[in-house]
Design an enzyme around this catalytic site. Structure first.
Site, PDB file in Angstrom:
ATOM      1  N   GLU A   1     -10.911   3.486   0.408  1.00 49.17           N
ATOM      2  CA  GLU A   1     -11.526   2.151   0.476  1.00 49.17           C
ATOM      3  C   GLU A   1     -10.438   1.117   0.642  1.00 49.17           C
ATOM      4  O   GLU A   1      -9.417   1.154  -0.045  1.00 49.17           O
ATOM      5  CB  GLU A   1     -12.336   1.808  -0.786  1.00 49.17           C
ATOM      6  CG  GLU A   1     -13.629   2.559  -0.947  1.00 49.17           C
ATOM      7  CD  GLU A   1     -14.393   2.153  -2.204  1.00 49.17           C
ATOM      8  OE1 GLU A   1     -14.219   0.999  -2.666  1.00 49.17           O
ATOM      9  OE2 GLU A   1     -15.150   2.983  -2.722  1.00 49.17           O
TER      10      GLU A   1
ATOM     11  N   GLU B   1     -13.642   6.039  -8.507  1.00 46.75           N
ATOM     12  CA  GLU B   1     -13.112   5.005  -9.384  1.00 46.75           C
ATOM     13  C   GLU B   1     -13.562   5.169 -10.836  1.00 46.75           C
ATOM     14  O   GLU B   1     -14.267   4.317 -11.390  1.00 46.75           O
ATOM     15  CB  GLU B   1     -13.486   3.614  -8.866  1.00 46.75           C
ATOM     16  CG  GLU B   1     -12.882   3.298  -7.501  1.00 46.75           C
ATOM     17  CD  GLU B   1     -13.125   1.873  -7.041  1.00 46.75           C
ATOM     18  OE1 GLU B   1     -12.466   1.443  -6.078  1.00 46.75           O
ATOM     19  OE2 GLU B   1     -13.977   1.178  -7.655  1.00 46.75           O
TER      20      GLU B   1
END
Length: 447
Positions: A351, A167
């Site tokens: 995720e 991320e």
């Protein structure tokens, strides 16, 4: 109902994930300080003045935690390495305790029949590098490549897959533009440089891993489909700008060799001179792409300078983070990624999960956490994954966030994403109802 393995193609993989700073205990085992330590030490930055000094004490409890992963029937254990644990000074001599820990962790993962999926960077930048400008300094990307080479030399014979950065949007934008993540800046110049240098770190880290003989290398990006908050043209334009920065900046750089024009309208003037020469490294071929998906956003126009957007409250059901629950958007997101950017490249949902206000109840055989809301969340998103696969998306696996309740960054220990409840006083682990539901799902061979 949660589907079973038989509802997915043969070879489809399931896993669960953690990250180093959130669970290990950053004050233990010779780790050096990182910028999340100093961010957390600054009053007002983290709920409850919490930090990651002890966290879940995974550093000494990893064997039991891996037993939980294997006991549920997962195939993959996704974890990250702490740069500050391995290289307390960010560069130079490594910490033998840190390298030895990851040696033991990988070996213990393999011993349980699990595939170790290693993420090199999940946001804990060594303070020594933060002192030199952190991600706003180009040299940090080169130091990251050195770290990648060191880890590949130590673990490359055993790690199943490698992710360079997790991320980068959060590390770049949230840490340098919104100031809600470390290092806590609100500076568009630092933001533009950090965003680009994180992308460059991926490219240089990818090359370093390849040179060391590693394979199955990718990057993990987070996505939030953005919808206009109202039918007006200004809201539509604001949503497109949000999409360009959040969803397409890193994906465009990695998969297309180009940052989106709508992002460059604001960030372009502040990018480092000659940044275009780095695109070849940033867009070098990867072996897979990780997709982190939690929610969608409703975007309205906002007065003031670029980017000129504002988030509007989510309608309908929300998680404990206030995030809209929107499994129906996942298939379209995956189709868009593969259709417009990555083609046949394998995708993994790396995720997906839900923060919930879990309540511990007294059961006949000990404490119980009946998180039916999380079970419904997972069932909806697993169904969405099946829909994407049926539509031709090359989705190869699904990894749930998170194995354990943990240090949830600026939210401290108040937001619980875990399949396993952690009492942060005693550190006792208690599998929740969602853990048991997934265990049944993963161990059943028929619908």
């Amino acid at each position: 109902m949660i589907p079973t393995r038989a509802d997915f193609p043969p070879g489809f993989l399931f896993g669960t994930a953690t990250s180093a700073y959130q669970i290990e205990g950053a004050a233990l085992g010779g780790a050096g300080p990182c910028h999340w330590d100093s961010f957390a030490a600054t009053p007002g930055n983290v709920a409850g003045a919490a930090d990651g000094a002890r966290a879940c004490d995974h550093l000494t409890r990893y064997e039991a935690d891996l037993d939980l992963v294997a006991g549920a029937g997962f195939d993959i254990y996704r974890f990250s390495t702490s740069w500050a644990r391995v290289l307390p000074g960010g560069a130079g001599a490594p910490n033998p305790e840190g390298l030895d820990f990851y040696d033991r962790l990988v070996d213990a993962t393999l011993a349980r029949g699990l595939r170790p999926a290693l993420t090199l960077y999940h946001w804990e930048l060594p303070s020594a590098l933060a002192d030199l400008g952190g991600w706003a300094n180009r040299d940090t990307a080169h130091r990251f490549a050195d770290f990648a080479a060191l880890m590949a030399k130590r673990l490359g014979d055993r790690v199943w897959s490698w992710a360079t950065v997790n991320e980068p949007f959060c590390a770049g934008w949230l840490g340098h533009f919104e100031g809600v993540h470390a290092p806590g800046l609100r500076d568009i110049r630092a933001t533009a440089r950090a965003m680009h240098h994180l992308a460059l770190a991926h490219g240089l880290g990818l090359a370093a891993l390849r040179a060391a003989g590693a394979s199955e290398i990718g990057i993990v990006l987070n996505f939030e489909p953005a919808f206009p908050a109202d039918p007006g043209e200004e809201a539509r334009a604001a949503a497109l700008r949000y999409d360009a920065v959040f969803n397409r900046f890193f994906l465009g750089g990695v998969a297309r060799g180009a940052y989106p024009d709508l992002a460059l309208e604001g960030l372009g003037p502040y990018l480092p001179p000659g940044w275009q020469a780095d695109i070849a490294a940033i867009s070098a071929p990867i072996d897979w792409l990780g997709v982190n998906y939690y929610t969608v956003k409703r975007i309205a126009p906002a007065p003031g300078p670029w980017p000129g957007w504002a988030e509007r409250p989510a309608p309908g059901r929300k998680t404990d983070m206030g995030w809209e629950i929107a499994p129906m958007a996942l298939p379209d997101l995956l189709r868009w990624i593969s259709g417009s950017h990555t083609g046949d490249l394998p995708l993994y949902v790396t995720e997906n999960g839900m923060a919930a206000p879990d309540t511990v109840l007294a059961g006949a055989n000990g404490p119980e956490i009946r998180d039916e809301d999380r079970i419904a969340f997972l069932a909806g998103h697993l169904a969405a994954a099946r829909e994407a696969i049926a539509g031709g998306v090359p989705l190869k696996g699904y990894i749930l966030w998170s194995l354990l309740d943990n240090f949830e960054w600026a939210f401290g220990y108040g937001k619980r994403f875990g399949l396993v409840h952690v009492d942060f006083e005693s550190l006792q682990r208690t599998p929740k109802a969602s853990y048991h539901a997934l265990r049944r799902m993963l161990q059943e061979s028929t619908p």
